[in-house]
Motif scaffolding. Structure first.
Motif, PDB file in Angstrom:
ATOM      1  N   GLY A 253       0.523  89.144 -23.858  1.00  0.00           N
ATOM      2  CA  GLY A 253       1.511  90.206 -23.967  1.00  0.00           C
ATOM      3  C   GLY A 253       1.520  90.915 -25.399  1.00  0.00           C
ATOM      4  O   GLY A 253       2.146  91.852 -25.626  1.00  0.00           O
ATOM      5  N   GLN A 254       1.047  90.494 -26.163  1.00  0.00           N
ATOM      6  CA  GLN A 254       0.994  91.071 -27.457  1.00  0.00           C
ATOM      7  C   GLN A 254      -0.148  92.360 -27.454  1.00  0.00           C
ATOM      8  O   GLN A 254      -0.802  92.446 -26.582  1.00  0.00           O
ATOM      9  CB  GLN A 254       0.403  90.056 -28.550  1.00  0.00           C
ATOM     10  CG  GLN A 254       1.197  88.992 -29.169  1.00  0.00           C
ATOM     11  CD  GLN A 254       0.648  88.194 -30.201  1.00  0.00           C
ATOM     12  OE1 GLN A 254      -0.586  87.928 -30.511  1.00  0.00           O
ATOM     13  NE2 GLN A 254       1.493  87.757 -31.116  1.00  0.00           N
ATOM     14  N   GLY A 255       0.197  93.326 -28.437  1.00  0.00           N
ATOM     15  CA  GLY A 255      -0.764  94.479 -28.168  1.00  0.00           C
ATOM     16  C   GLY A 255      -0.391  95.490 -29.481  1.00  0.00           C
ATOM     17  O   GLY A 255       0.121  95.187 -30.421  1.00  0.00           O
ATOM     18  N   ILE A 256      -0.991  96.790 -29.045  1.00  0.00           N
ATOM     19  CA  ILE A 256      -0.641  97.954 -30.158  1.00  0.00           C
ATOM     20  C   ILE A 256      -0.174  99.184 -29.393  1.00  0.00           C
ATOM     21  O   ILE A 256      -0.431  99.055 -28.258  1.00  0.00           O
ATOM     22  CB  ILE A 256      -1.960  98.019 -30.877  1.00  0.00           C
ATOM     23  CG1 ILE A 256      -2.980  98.531 -29.788  1.00  0.00           C
ATOM     24  CG2 ILE A 256      -2.193  96.871 -31.760  1.00  0.00           C
ATOM     25  CD1 ILE A 256      -4.332  99.135 -30.575  1.00  0.00           C
ATOM     26  N   TRP A 257       0.341  99.751 -30.168  1.00  0.00           N
ATOM     27  CA  TRP A 257       0.535 101.109 -29.674  1.00  0.00           C
ATOM     28  C   TRP A 257      -0.418 102.130 -30.267  1.00  0.00           C
ATOM     29  O   TRP A 257      -0.651 102.004 -31.518  1.00  0.00           O
ATOM     30  CB  TRP A 257       2.036 101.705 -30.264  1.00  0.00           C
ATOM     31  CG  TRP A 257       2.985 101.264 -29.324  1.00  0.00           C
ATOM     32  CD1 TRP A 257       3.939 100.196 -29.761  1.00  0.00           C
ATOM     33  CD2 TRP A 257       3.588 101.953 -28.211  1.00  0.00           C
ATOM     34  NE1 TRP A 257       5.054 100.239 -28.782  1.00  0.00           N
ATOM     35  CE2 TRP A 257       4.804 101.111 -27.630  1.00  0.00           C
ATOM     36  CE3 TRP A 257       3.235 103.141 -27.467  1.00  0.00           C
ATOM     37  CZ2 TRP A 257       5.527 101.438 -26.700  1.00  0.00           C
ATOM     38  CZ3 TRP A 257       3.784 103.345 -26.368  1.00  0.00           C
ATOM     39  CH2 TRP A 257       5.069 102.435 -25.568  1.00  0.00           C
ATOM     40  N   MET A 258      -0.987 103.163 -29.729  1.00  0.00           N
ATOM     41  CA  MET A 258      -2.026 104.070 -29.967  1.00  0.00           C
ATOM     42  C   MET A 258      -1.668 105.451 -29.806  1.00  0.00           C
ATOM     43  O   MET A 258      -1.269 105.874 -28.407  1.00  0.00           O
ATOM     44  CB  MET A 258      -3.454 103.784 -29.540  1.00  0.00           C
ATOM     45  CG  MET A 258      -4.649 104.655 -29.833  1.00  0.00           C
ATOM     46  SD  MET A 258      -4.383 104.764 -31.944  1.00  0.00           S
ATOM     47  CE  MET A 258      -5.203 103.096 -32.339  1.00  0.00           C
ATOM     48  N   THR A 363       8.776  99.543 -30.034  1.00  0.00           N
ATOM     49  CA  THR A 363       9.263  99.294 -28.612  1.00  0.00           C
ATOM     50  C   THR A 363       8.884 100.656 -28.043  1.00  0.00           C
ATOM     51  O   THR A 363       8.895 101.715 -28.659  1.00  0.00           O
ATOM     52  CB  THR A 363      10.723  98.790 -28.558  1.00  0.00           C
ATOM     53  OG1 THR A 363      11.331  99.906 -29.230  1.00  0.00           O
ATOM     54  CG2 THR A 363      10.920  97.509 -29.167  1.00  0.00           C
ATOM     55  N   ASP A 364       9.167 100.643 -26.445  1.00  0.00           N
ATOM     56  CA  ASP A 364       9.044 101.739 -25.850  1.00  0.00           C
ATOM     57  C   ASP A 364       9.788 102.966 -26.141  1.00  0.00           C
ATOM     58  O   ASP A 364       9.601 104.171 -26.092  1.00  0.00           O
ATOM     59  CB  ASP A 364       9.307 101.491 -24.431  1.00  0.00           C
ATOM     60  CG  ASP A 364       8.313 100.399 -23.841  1.00  0.00           C
ATOM     61  OD1 ASP A 364       7.732  99.871 -24.661  1.00  0.00           O
ATOM     62  OD2 ASP A 364       8.139 100.321 -22.725  1.00  0.00           O
ATOM     63  N   SER A 365      11.328 102.545 -26.658  1.00  0.00           N
ATOM     64  CA  SER A 365      12.211 103.620 -26.952  1.00  0.00           C
ATOM     65  C   SER A 365      11.998 104.462 -28.247  1.00  0.00           C
ATOM     66  O   SER A 365      12.455 105.423 -28.447  1.00  0.00           O
ATOM     67  CB  SER A 365      13.429 103.020 -27.265  1.00  0.00           C
ATOM     68  OG  SER A 365      13.550 102.197 -28.358  1.00  0.00           O
ATOM     69  N   GLU A 603       2.193  98.021 -34.277  1.00  0.00           N
ATOM     70  CA  GLU A 603       2.216  96.942 -33.385  1.00  0.00           C
ATOM     71  C   GLU A 603       3.128  97.246 -32.338  1.00  0.00           C
ATOM     72  O   GLU A 603       4.005  98.180 -32.131  1.00  0.00           O
ATOM     73  CB  GLU A 603       2.860  95.980 -34.162  1.00  0.00           C
ATOM     74  CG  GLU A 603       2.401  95.326 -35.495  1.00  0.00           C
ATOM     75  CD  GLU A 603       3.001  96.093 -36.742  1.00  0.00           C
ATOM     76  OE1 GLU A 603       3.533  97.195 -36.546  1.00  0.00           O
ATOM     77  OE2 GLU A 603       2.965  95.361 -37.868  1.00  0.00           O
ATOM     78  N   TYR A 604       2.991  96.440 -31.379  1.00  0.00           N
ATOM     79  CA  TYR A 604       3.913  96.537 -29.986  1.00  0.00           C
ATOM     80  C   TYR A 604       4.769  95.269 -29.726  1.00  0.00           C
ATOM     81  O   TYR A 604       4.322  94.219 -30.417  1.00  0.00           O
ATOM     82  CB  TYR A 604       2.988  96.529 -28.805  1.00  0.00           C
ATOM     83  CG  TYR A 604       3.744  96.181 -27.435  1.00  0.00           C
ATOM     84  CD1 TYR A 604       4.766  97.165 -27.151  1.00  0.00           C
ATOM     85  CD2 TYR A 604       3.805  95.025 -26.973  1.00  0.00           C
ATOM     86  CE1 TYR A 604       5.572  96.810 -26.036  1.00  0.00           C
ATOM     87  CE2 TYR A 604       4.634  94.644 -25.662  1.00  0.00           C
ATOM     88  CZ  TYR A 604       5.658  95.733 -25.345  1.00  0.00           C
ATOM     89  OH  TYR A 604       6.379  95.264 -24.223  1.00  0.00           O
ATOM     90  N   GLN A 605       5.974  95.730 -29.572  1.00  0.00           N
ATOM     91  CA  GLN A 605       6.987  94.488 -29.396  1.00  0.00           C
ATOM     92  C   GLN A 605       7.967  95.012 -28.296  1.00  0.00           C
ATOM     93  O   GLN A 605       8.324  95.984 -28.328  1.00  0.00           O
ATOM     94  CB  GLN A 605       7.589  94.006 -30.590  1.00  0.00           C
ATOM     95  CG  GLN A 605       8.690  92.812 -30.635  1.00  0.00           C
ATOM     96  CD  GLN A 605       9.421  92.759 -32.051  1.00  0.00           C
ATOM     97  OE1 GLN A 605       9.652  93.479 -32.703  1.00  0.00           O
ATOM     98  NE2 GLN A 605       9.755  91.277 -32.164  1.00  0.00           N
ATOM     99  N   THR A 610      10.992  89.022 -27.047  1.00  0.00           N
ATOM    100  CA  THR A 610      10.407  87.763 -26.679  1.00  0.00           C
ATOM    101  C   THR A 610       8.807  87.707 -26.820  1.00  0.00           C
ATOM    102  O   THR A 610       8.164  86.789 -26.929  1.00  0.00           O
ATOM    103  CB  THR A 610      10.404  87.595 -25.065  1.00  0.00           C
ATOM    104  OG1 THR A 610       9.810  88.752 -24.438  1.00  0.00           O
ATOM    105  CG2 THR A 610      12.040  87.509 -24.830  1.00  0.00           C
ATOM    106  N   ILE A 611       8.243  88.885 -26.963  1.00  0.00           N
ATOM    107  CA  ILE A 611       6.807  89.063 -27.473  1.00  0.00           C
ATOM    108  C   ILE A 611       6.770  89.513 -29.069  1.00  0.00           C
ATOM    109  O   ILE A 611       7.215  90.567 -29.570  1.00  0.00           O
ATOM    110  CB  ILE A 611       5.962  90.068 -26.730  1.00  0.00           C
ATOM    111  CG1 ILE A 611       5.961  89.625 -25.277  1.00  0.00           C
ATOM    112  CG2 ILE A 611       4.435  90.118 -27.199  1.00  0.00           C
ATOM    113  CD1 ILE A 611       5.648  90.646 -24.222  1.00  0.00           C
ATOM    114  N   SER A 612       5.943  88.588 -29.833  1.00  0.00           N
ATOM    115  CA  SER A 612       5.938  88.783 -31.331  1.00  0.00           C
ATOM    116  C   SER A 612       4.914  89.942 -31.423  1.00  0.00           C
ATOM    117  O   SER A 612       4.107  90.218 -30.840  1.00  0.00           O
ATOM    118  CB  SER A 612       5.719  87.522 -31.985  1.00  0.00           C
ATOM    119  OG  SER A 612       4.604  87.232 -31.502  1.00  0.00           O
ATOM    120  N   LYS A 613       5.211  90.492 -32.699  1.00  0.00           N
ATOM    121  CA  LYS A 613       4.255  91.566 -33.271  1.00  0.00           C
ATOM    122  C   LYS A 613       2.997  91.011 -33.707  1.00  0.00           C
ATOM    123  O   LYS A 613       2.974  89.839 -34.129  1.00  0.00           O
ATOM    124  CB  LYS A 613       4.911  92.383 -34.295  1.00  0.00           C
ATOM    125  CG  LYS A 613       5.938  93.123 -33.807  1.00  0.00           C
ATOM    126  CD  LYS A 613       6.393  94.237 -34.907  1.00  0.00           C
ATOM    127  CE  LYS A 613       7.159  93.264 -36.053  1.00  0.00           C
ATOM    128  NZ  LYS A 613       7.526  94.190 -37.172  1.00  0.00           N
TER     129      LYS A 613
END
Length: 889
Positions: A253-258, A363-365, A603-605, A610-613
């Motif tokens: 579930g962890q990830g990044i924004w690019m 976050t998405d927003s 980072e993505y959260q 519930t999903i850490s950066k």
């Protein structure tokens, strides 16, 4: 006179005692000597009167007996342990415990027993004692190379000029630890495998091979004409930062924004002028309210939603006020999400430019632009501002907007969807173009705009399969869809057809321009997803719709040989193939200019937290951040590393030639139960070969090793390699790899400690000659006589036998520190040390005599006094006889 003879017997027996103690004292320095003692006993007594029992009033009487002297029944040898003394000779052996060495002077027919282990080697190679008797035992079988202790013991001897033929390796034994911790070092790492720009295809070899297939490994030839692994996707959770060598520790579930570009969107796409209060005439314009008293009413209602955040204000009096108010929602607060979007006045002052650099938020927003103009919004919409010269002011009225396909369009974005506006009679009429064929399309575009320039990439511990898609760089060839009645396309029901349809949808309809999470597992998954989005998933022109202004097909994302993700943006025009066919007529190819790019990695959260950066992950892509204009230098991430360890294992062929087998272990993935899997690459220098499958280089075999969550070895493959030296030695030499037992820690282990090789061993060796001299022959505690050869090999030449009997004291002393079996010793039993009640051997040591000098000297005093006393018995008896004779006179 009986006393006279008793005295004589005492003198005789104590003379025997003197002889025994003299022998004990004489052998106080004799190796392995066992001292003796004399067992004295009384001689038969003469009965003068027998014993009588009590009768009546008369008591019983004891017998009247007179002894006739002393006798020596036997001498008794005491086989207690003598002290063991270290020596400088490799041939010396001491026995600790029960048992004897066996020696013979007739080829083993008669065996003598001894505790004296002062042995040597004679000129013929016989292992002998000081008297030249040959030590008994078992010798090495030159055919099998074994010492068989089940056959009868015989003379121990070996050829002093022994030649050892080459022994081809059949086994490799290995103990090593592989680091599966969260920190490695440079010496026990390797960079991730390189990857080209095409998924499921190798551009160098032209082969269609899945980079994520753990059972397939691809190779390329380096500049040094060596074979190296390439095109290998590995589990992203196994990666380490190439600078700090700390694990990225990426979890589910962890990830990044690019972000590939700034998200930008401009309102008032119809090009309507802004209201000008200085122009004293009736105007149809975009009206944002007014602060002057010359406009009635002077406020408008701002009612929009940006990235899910509702922004409402019915007291807006200017564009600047609207912009200022919108920007109060850019950052998140404790009570609401932020939009991440910043508003600025556009160039002509008629509307707003919305900008999201995607540099903030997780976050998405906070990413991209999702703008919705609600039906109640009047700010910036069409207004009729009627000039009244008499009152010197304007009267403002919002124009009535007709619906298109059930949706009320907004002036902010009307021509995004090819809608034409016509103003008449205080109303604006919108006419839909071809792109509004369905109500669904209208809903998505008429009152909203979605500008996507950033995507989120989240990790999964499960393997992923990306949908196939044609890549212009290589791989499957494009097949056209045939246009059917009604405008739909029919695609071939083949893999190429599916991949072509996916490509068509991406190029023509922007199917990748969505905010769905990109889920990846391997390094190849992430590379391909980044490249697809850079080419087809970014709204580069900020139009909110998909067109050729968003194609950037020349962008490439690869992993280079240094373990970096590299992105290039060449200044080259995109030209697609003729995508469709209609009654034999081909569509025109599309052309698109290259696009400048501007990267932001964060980072993505998830919104729920519930999903850490994972900052370590996003930091890898810091090297991409900033502008990447067309034709400029490529951008690279940090290099990424894998936990790896290599060793060189020596083997020998049938000629005795030494070969080094290189083994490299590379951690590939973490298993669902918490264990881990490593790739094992086995390589031999050419011309030697080990790969007979016909797949890949002949000198490389790729296998795998799996470990449990406690670090124990679970399984490994291959277990045997087929080695051919191709130098005149025997081909197809089978060599077993002994890497440990399943579920145990006796070979390879994988845990949190520095990778290291503890032990490697092979049973093969090159030819050699036995080294001469006592320093090259030694005896171990099991009695094995071990010789050293000039090839470094140490082999057991023979094994010393040990014998034991039931009654050690019953052995017959034959002199020379030797004993032999007697009628009272019991039968001789022969075996190895430490078995059958036999003691153990101690090498470079000798057993000392067990004679106690202080005890023997004390016994001499006792014997001397006893001897003197017995002599007095004789002289006294003589005087008595003399007195008797004198009575006659």
């Amino acid at each position: 006179m009986r006393s006279l003879w008793s005295g004589v017997s005492g003198l005789r027996m104590h003379q025997i005692g003197m002889d025994v103690e003299g022998n004990n004292i004489a052998n106080v320095s004799t190796n392995g000597f066992k001292y003796s003692r004399v067992n004295y006993s009384t001689m038969f007594s003469q009965t003068m009167a027998i014993a009588t029992r009590p009768t009546g009033e008369l008591g019983g009487q004891n017998a009247m007996q007179i002894g006739l002297g002393v006798n020596a029944n036997s001498t008794y040898r005491i086989h207690s342990q003598g002290s063991i003394t270290r020596t400088d000779s490799n041939y010396d052996i001491a026995i600790n415990g029960n048992g004897f060495f066996l020696v013979s002077n007739d080829g083993g027919n008669n065996k003598y027993l001894t505790r004296d282990g002062a042995f040597n080697v004679d000129a013929a190679g016989n292992f002998v004692n000081a008297s030249g008797y040959v030590v008994q035992g078992w010798v090495r079988n030159p055919t099998t190379g074994r010492v068989d202790t089940t056959v009868p013991a015989g003379n121990i001897s070996w050829d002093p000029a022994m030649q050892l033929p080459a022994n081809p390796s059949s086994q490799i034994y290995l103990n090593a630890s592989l680091n599966s911790g969260l920190k490695i070092d440079e010496a026990t790492s390797r960079v991730i495998y390189s990857l080209d720009s095409v998924y499921n295809y190798n551009t160098k070899t032209g082969q269609t091979i899945n980079e994520n297939d753990s059972g397939t490994t691809q190779f390329y030839t380096t500049s040094n004409n060596e074979q190296a692994v390439t095109e290998k996707g590995v589990d992203f959770a196994s990666l380490f930062d190439g600078d700090s060598y700390k694990s990225l520790n990426v979890r589910d579930g962890q990830g990044i924004w690019m972000s590939f570009a700034d998200a930008e969107f401009s309102t008032n796409k119809q090009g309507v002028a802004a209201f000008d209060p200085n122009l004293q005439q009736t105007q149809t314009a975009a009206f944002w309210g007014s602060t002057t008293n010359g406009v009635t009413p002077n406020t408008v209602n701002l009612d929009i939603t940006i990235n899910g955040v509702a922004i409402q204000n019915n007291t807006i009096t200017s564009l600047d006020q609207a912009i200022q108010y919108i920007n109060t929602f850019t950052a998140a607060t404790d009570t609401r999400e932020g939009t991440g979007v910043r508003a600025v006045k556009n160039a002509d002052g008629s509307g707003i430019d919305f900008i999201n650099t995607n540099a903030n938020g997780t976050t998405d927003s906070m990413k991209n632009i999702n703008l919705v103009v609600n039906a109640a919004n009047t700010a910036g919409e069409y207004h009729t501002l009627t000039w009244n010269a008499a009152t010197n002011n304007f009267t403002s009225a919002a124009l009535t907007r007709t619906q298109v396909n059930g949706v009320t369009p907004s002036l902010w974005m009307a021509d995004n969807v090819n809608v034409t506006a016509t103003v008449a009679n205080n109303a604006v009429t919108f006419t839909a173009g071809a792109t509004l064929a369905t109500p669904a399309g209208a809903n998505l575009t008429l009152n909203s705009a979605q500008v996507i320039t950033a995507h989120k990439y989240t990790y999964s511990s499960s393997a992923q399969t990306l949908p196939p898609m044609i890549n212009p760089d290589g791989g499957m060839q494009y097949v056209r869809g045939v246009q059917q009645a009604g405008g739909n396309f029919q695609w071939p029901a083949t893999a190429e057809g599916v991949a072509s349809q996916n490509y068509y949808e991406a190029v023509m309809n922007g199917s990748l321009k969505n905010n769905a999470a990109r889920v990846f597992h391997s390094t190849e998954d992430l590379r391909e997803l980044l490249q697809r989005d850079a080419r087809y998933g970014v709204d580069y022109d900020g139009s909110g719709i998909h067109d050729t202004g968003d194609l950037n097909e020349k962008v490439k994302v690869v992993v280079n040989e240094n373990g970096n993700y590299v992105i290039s943006n060449p200044n080259e025009t995109t030209t697609t193939p003729a995508l469709t066919e209609n009654n034999g007529a081909l569509s025109n190819p599309l052309t698109a200019d290259p696009k400048n790019m501007n990267f932001q990695a964060t980072e993505y959260q998830d919104a729920a937290g519930t999903i850490s950066k994972n900052t370590a992950f996003s930091n890898v892509f810091q090297g991409w951040e900033g502008n990447l204009n067309t034709g400029t230098a490529n951008k690279s991430t940090k290099d990424l590393a894998l936990s790896a360890f290599g060793a060189s294992l020596q083997v020998f062929d049938s000629l005795g030639t030494s070969h080094l087998i290189g083994v490299e272990w590379v951690k590939q993935s973490t298993t669902l139960d918490g264990g881990n899997e490593w790739q094992m690459i086995i390589k031999v220098p050419e011309p030697a070969t080990i790969n007979t499958t016909g797949d890949g280089p002949t000198n490389i075999v790729v296998g795998s090793v799996r470990f449990g969550n406690d670090g124990s070895l679970i399984s490994y493959s291959p277990r045997t390699i087929n080695f051919s030296g191709n130098n005149g030695s025997a081909p197809n030499q089978q060599i077993s790899l002994n890497l440990g037992s399943s579920g145990d820690f006796d070979g390879l282990v994988s845990n949190d400690q520095t990778s290291a090789l503890q032990k490697q061993q092979t049973d093969g060796y090159k030819p050699g000659s036995l080294r001469q001299g006592a320093e090259n022959i030694r005896v171990d505690q099991q009695g094995n006589i071990i010789g050293t050869f000039d090839n470094g090999v140490q082999l057991v030449l023979a094994r010393v036998a040990m014998g034991n009997v039931t009654n050690d004291a019953g052995l017959e002393d034959t002199g020379g520190n030797l004993y032999r079996i007697s009628a009272n010793s019991g039968d001789l039993t022969i075996g190895t040390s430490g078995t059958g009640g036999r003691g153990t051997m101690q090498t470079s040591a000798l057993e000392s005599s067990n004679a106690d000098l202080s005890t023997s000297l004390t016994n001499l005093i006792i014997i001397q006094r006893a001897y003197q006393a017995n002599s007095k018995t004789i002289t006294t008896s003589d005087q008595l006889l003399n007195t008797l004779i004198q009575l006659k006179q």
